[in-house]
Write an enzyme that holds these catalytic residues in place. Sequence first.
Site, PDB file in Angstrom:
ATOM      1  N   TYR A 174     -41.546   9.376 -22.686  1.00  0.00           N
ATOM      2  CA  TYR A 174     -40.666   8.312 -22.006  1.00  0.00           C
ATOM      3  C   TYR A 174     -40.845   8.153 -21.114  1.00  0.00           C
ATOM      4  O   TYR A 174     -41.090   6.737 -20.192  1.00  0.00           O
ATOM      5  CB  TYR A 174     -39.078   9.327 -22.104  1.00  0.00           C
ATOM      6  CG  TYR A 174     -38.027   8.441 -21.204  1.00  0.00           C
ATOM      7  CD1 TYR A 174     -37.225   7.358 -22.097  1.00  0.00           C
ATOM      8  CD2 TYR A 174     -37.655   8.204 -20.045  1.00  0.00           C
ATOM      9  CE1 TYR A 174     -36.156   6.339 -21.415  1.00  0.00           C
ATOM     10  CE2 TYR A 174     -36.600   7.944 -19.691  1.00  0.00           C
ATOM     11  CZ  TYR A 174     -35.860   6.440 -20.394  1.00  0.00           C
ATOM     12  OH  TYR A 174     -35.358   6.262 -19.928  1.00  0.00           O
ATOM     13  N   ILE A 175     -41.099   8.907 -19.613  1.00  0.00           N
ATOM     14  CA  ILE A 175     -42.074   8.405 -19.062  1.00  0.00           C
ATOM     15  C   ILE A 175     -43.380   7.375 -18.816  1.00  0.00           C
ATOM     16  O   ILE A 175     -43.292   6.366 -18.091  1.00  0.00           O
ATOM     17  CB  ILE A 175     -42.270   9.949 -17.805  1.00  0.00           C
ATOM     18  CG1 ILE A 175     -41.447  10.963 -17.679  1.00  0.00           C
ATOM     19  CG2 ILE A 175     -43.481   9.569 -16.673  1.00  0.00           C
ATOM     20  CD1 ILE A 175     -39.798  10.354 -16.877  1.00  0.00           C
TER      21      ILE A 175
END
Length: 253
Positions: A157-158
């Site tokens: 996600y990051i």
Amino acid sequence: MSELLTDKVVLITGASSGIGAAAARVFSREGAAVVLAARREERLAAVVGELRAGGREAAYAVGDVTVSADAARVVDFAVTTYGRLDAAFNNAGVGGDRTPLHLMPDEVYNAIMDVNVRGVWNCLRHEIAAMLPRGGGAIVNNSSVGGLVAIPAAAPYIASKHAVVGLTRAAADEYAKQGIRVNAVAPGTTRSEITVDWFTRNPGLEEVAHSVTPQGRTAEPEEIAAAVAWLLSDRCPFLTGAVLPVDGGFVNH
């Protein structure tokens, strides 16, 4: 003062719930004709029905942003329905499990990158192509505070949200002279399906998020949408390539 988006045609992806549905309501109140896109037709139809019942201009197209042909079709639908595309909010995105990087399954990484990065890539290409003949437009991509800082146990996600920042800056630089502004918002903890799911599956996580947010709370989707409306408006013509944190002060903490 006039409405922020008077007479503008705005496309919103991921518009069936959360920040996307809130954006449809906020943009409509600000005078825009909105085109909603997402995979869930029943929810799209409900939001569009609500807006039309209030006398607003709204339409929807079902599509999957990970499929280039779908992104093209949604943009074409907006242009065919309203004659042009003035602005777009690339909001579609997914979260994912909080899992240590070395234990993260390939399929989770692939799914997150496909929606959050390829989806924005597909939409940008077709939106820009529609805006160039008109001499300009405005686009906002939805990143995250996770696109500016690290959050533990969420590496895909990051990575995906950092990539959204990169795509935003690249597109802003490339099309500035053609009159297309491209910016991003970086929401902090916001009450959406993704965050509610994270909080449900990770008891105590919301309290942790509040503890590291100076305002000490979760944002409502409309608060993010209001910032996007300003970025898409003509009130900030010299602003492009920016990433605006809408996070209650989180990145300054």
